[in-house]
Design a protein around this motif. Sequence first.
Motif, PDB file in Angstrom:
ATOM      1  N   ARG A  25       0.824  -1.219   0.000  1.00 57.22           N
ATOM      2  CA  ARG A  25       0.000   0.000   0.000  1.00 57.22           C
ATOM      3  C   ARG A  25       0.852   1.260   0.000  1.00 57.22           C
ATOM      4  NH1 ARG A  25      -5.196   0.951   2.130  1.00 57.22           N
ATOM      5  NH2 ARG A  25      -5.754   3.134   1.749  1.00 57.22           N
ATOM      6  N   PHE A  26       1.921   1.258   0.790  1.00 58.72           N
ATOM      7  CA  PHE A  26       2.782   2.440   0.924  1.00 58.72           C
ATOM      8  C   PHE A  26       4.245   2.030   0.743  1.00 58.72           C
ATOM      9  CE2 PHE A  26      -0.891   3.481   3.774  1.00 58.72           C
ATOM     10  CZ  PHE A  26      -1.406   4.517   3.014  1.00 58.72           C
ATOM     11  N   PRO A  27       4.663   1.782  -0.486  1.00 58.82           N
ATOM     12  CA  PRO A  27       6.017   1.246  -0.724  1.00 58.82           C
ATOM     13  C   PRO A  27       7.149   2.189  -0.339  1.00 58.82           C
ATOM     14  CG  PRO A  27       4.913   1.793  -2.793  1.00 58.82           C
ATOM     15  CD  PRO A  27       3.877   1.891  -1.731  1.00 58.82           C
ATOM     16  N   ALA A  28       6.877   3.465  -0.128  1.00 62.51           N
ATOM     17  CA  ALA A  28       7.944   4.394   0.253  1.00 62.51           C
ATOM     18  C   ALA A  28       8.118   4.507   1.767  1.00 62.51           C
ATOM     19  CB  ALA A  28       7.663   5.786  -0.326  1.00 62.51           C
ATOM     20  N   ASP A  29       7.298   3.800   2.529  1.00 62.20           N
ATOM     21  CA  ASP A  29       7.347   3.919   3.986  1.00 62.20           C
ATOM     22  C   ASP A  29       8.357   2.953   4.605  1.00 62.20           C
ATOM     23  OD1 ASP A  29       5.366   5.754   3.662  1.00 62.20           O
ATOM     24  OD2 ASP A  29       3.813   4.641   4.750  1.00 62.20           O
ATOM     25  N   ARG A  30       8.941   3.385   5.714  1.00 59.35           N
ATOM     26  CA  ARG A  30       9.809   2.529   6.516  1.00 59.35           C
ATOM     27  C   ARG A  30       8.936   1.680   7.445  1.00 59.35           C
ATOM     28  NH1 ARG A  30      14.887   5.539   8.099  1.00 59.35           N
ATOM     29  NH2 ARG A  30      14.354   4.955  10.228  1.00 59.35           N
ATOM     30  N   ILE A  31       9.490   0.544   7.893  1.00 57.99           N
ATOM     31  CA  ILE A  31       8.764  -0.330   8.818  1.00 57.99           C
ATOM     32  C   ILE A  31       9.712  -0.778   9.918  1.00 57.99           C
ATOM     33  CG2 ILE A  31       7.394  -2.420   9.104  1.00 57.99           C
ATOM     34  CD1 ILE A  31       6.802  -2.315   6.084  1.00 57.99           C
ATOM     35  N   LEU A  32       9.303  -0.565  11.157  1.00 54.28           N
ATOM     36  CA  LEU A  32      10.052  -1.030  12.321  1.00 54.28           C
ATOM     37  C   LEU A  32       9.178  -2.024  13.075  1.00 54.28           C
ATOM     38  CD1 LEU A  32      12.449  -0.820  14.350  1.00 54.28           C
ATOM     39  CD2 LEU A  32      11.169   1.034  15.471  1.00 54.28           C
ATOM     40  N   GLY A  33       9.692  -3.226  13.271  1.00 59.18           N
ATOM     41  CA  GLY A  33       8.915  -4.242  13.968  1.00 59.18           C
ATOM     42  C   GLY A  33       9.758  -4.997  14.967  1.00 59.18           C
ATOM     43  N   GLU A  34       9.108  -5.589  15.951  1.00 58.65           N
ATOM     44  CA  GLU A  34       9.837  -6.297  17.001  1.00 58.65           C
ATOM     45  C   GLU A  34      10.629  -7.477  16.470  1.00 58.65           C
ATOM     46  OE1 GLU A  34       9.260  -8.399  21.364  1.00 58.65           O
ATOM     47  OE2 GLU A  34       7.475  -7.770  20.252  1.00 58.65           O
ATOM     48  N   GLU A  35      10.070  -8.204  15.529  1.00 58.94           N
ATOM     49  CA  GLU A  35      10.703  -9.448  15.111  1.00 58.94           C
ATOM     50  C   GLU A  35      11.707  -9.285  13.972  1.00 58.94           C
ATOM     51  OE1 GLU A  35      10.230 -11.570  17.218  1.00 58.94           O
ATOM     52  OE2 GLU A  35       8.416 -10.746  18.120  1.00 58.94           O
ATOM     53  N   GLU A  36      11.486  -8.314  13.102  1.00 60.38           N
ATOM     54  CA  GLU A  36      12.357  -8.177  11.925  1.00 60.38           C
ATOM     55  C   GLU A  36      13.151  -6.877  11.903  1.00 60.38           C
ATOM     56  OE1 GLU A  36      10.491  -9.182   8.174  1.00 60.38           O
ATOM     57  OE2 GLU A  36       8.970 -10.385   9.201  1.00 60.38           O
ATOM     58  N   GLY A  37      12.987  -6.055  12.937  1.00 57.72           N
ATOM     59  CA  GLY A  37      13.762  -4.827  13.004  1.00 57.72           C
ATOM     60  C   GLY A  37      13.298  -3.757  12.033  1.00 57.72           C
ATOM     61  N   LEU A  38      14.231  -2.921  11.601  1.00 63.15           N
ATOM     62  CA  LEU A  38      13.918  -1.806  10.699  1.00 63.15           C
ATOM     63  C   LEU A  38      14.218  -2.186   9.264  1.00 63.15           C
ATOM     64  CD1 LEU A  38      13.194   1.209  10.236  1.00 63.15           C
ATOM     65  CD2 LEU A  38      15.631   1.715  10.544  1.00 63.15           C
ATOM     66  N   THR A  39      13.241  -1.957   8.384  1.00 65.09           N
ATOM     67  CA  THR A  39      13.468  -2.144   6.959  1.00 65.09           C
ATOM     68  C   THR A  39      13.179  -0.837   6.247  1.00 65.09           C
ATOM     69  OG1 THR A  39      11.211  -2.963   6.644  1.00 65.09           O
ATOM     70  CG2 THR A  39      12.934  -4.597   6.970  1.00 65.09           C
ATOM     71  N   LEU A  40      14.053  -0.505   5.317  1.00 65.66           N
ATOM     72  CA  LEU A  40      13.885   0.696   4.519  1.00 65.66           C
ATOM     73  C   LEU A  40      13.020   0.371   3.306  1.00 65.66           C
ATOM     74  CD1 LEU A  40      17.521   2.075   4.713  1.00 65.66           C
ATOM     75  CD2 LEU A  40      15.554   2.668   6.116  1.00 65.66           C
ATOM     76  N   PRO A  41      12.389   1.375   2.721  1.00 70.29           N
ATOM     77  CA  PRO A  41      11.470   1.100   1.614  1.00 70.29           C
ATOM     78  C   PRO A  41      12.175   0.549   0.393  1.00 70.29           C
ATOM     79  CG  PRO A  41      11.827   3.462   1.852  1.00 70.29           C
ATOM     80  CD  PRO A  41      12.443   2.813   3.054  1.00 70.29           C
TER      81      PRO A  41
END
Length: 278
Positions: free
Chosen positions: A65-81
């Motif tokens: 849905r938002f391919p330019a957004d960053r994602i930070l999660g407990e299990e996989e850490g930070l991923t850049l877009p």
Amino acid sequence: MTQSPERPSTAELLAFALELADAADAVTMRHYRGGGEAWRKHDGSLVTLADTETESMLRARIAARFPADRILGEEEGLTLPAMPMDPSSSEASPSQWVLDPVDGTHNFARGIPVWATLIACERDGRVEVGVVSAPAMGMRWWAARGLGAHRREALTGVEERIHVSDRANLEDAQVLYGSYTLTLGSWGGRVEELLRGSWRQRGFGDFWQHCLVAEGAAEVALEGEIKPWDIAAVQVIVEEAGGRLTDIEGSSRLDAGHSITTNSALHELVLRTLSGDA
């Protein structure tokens, strides 16, 4: 789906976060009390298949849905877009989604229904949207900047706006905390003074204690050790309900490693007590 060239509104982000919560509920409830394996991570905390599967699913939906957004999660850490933001876009800065697929994994693994999926979206340096979905409890809380904080009870279907309490005296306050040992060992050991001075003390912990402050059922919630994904979603819920979630200096931040949540009326007193300045 591809990202809209226009900056999504706060209401649109909230609607999407609620869709994500629905999808997360379907995954987590499929695993809950299913006898699935739990294993320990390097820090000693538990992780289950529900944690990893839910976070992977949420990440895939956000990236679509938002391919330019960053994602930070407990299990996989930070991923850049995968797709960098177009410099000509009206988006002032990339948004960051903050995910805790199962907050309260130890409860989840033991069949205790007090656990939730936490979904937050940060934009322009602050959390814009937060959703806390606790399907085994039949409860969901959510908030968005300028749109208030709400809860819904699945059993009754009642949806209502929530507000913190107006209790301004510690002796009338209910104080909640997470880990007893971590809480007592934090803030120079001054927590005991706060607990003893309050009306009632309970170790509810995790997301629930912050939501109880937001809905006016408690006045203070303490976390002696915390990660950003544990409090990002609840921070905006607490603040939109009229409360505060800060560090010991009174700063509204996610990376302090601890958190102090109150109904606002008691916040300065709590900070002074924990700082030793009362």
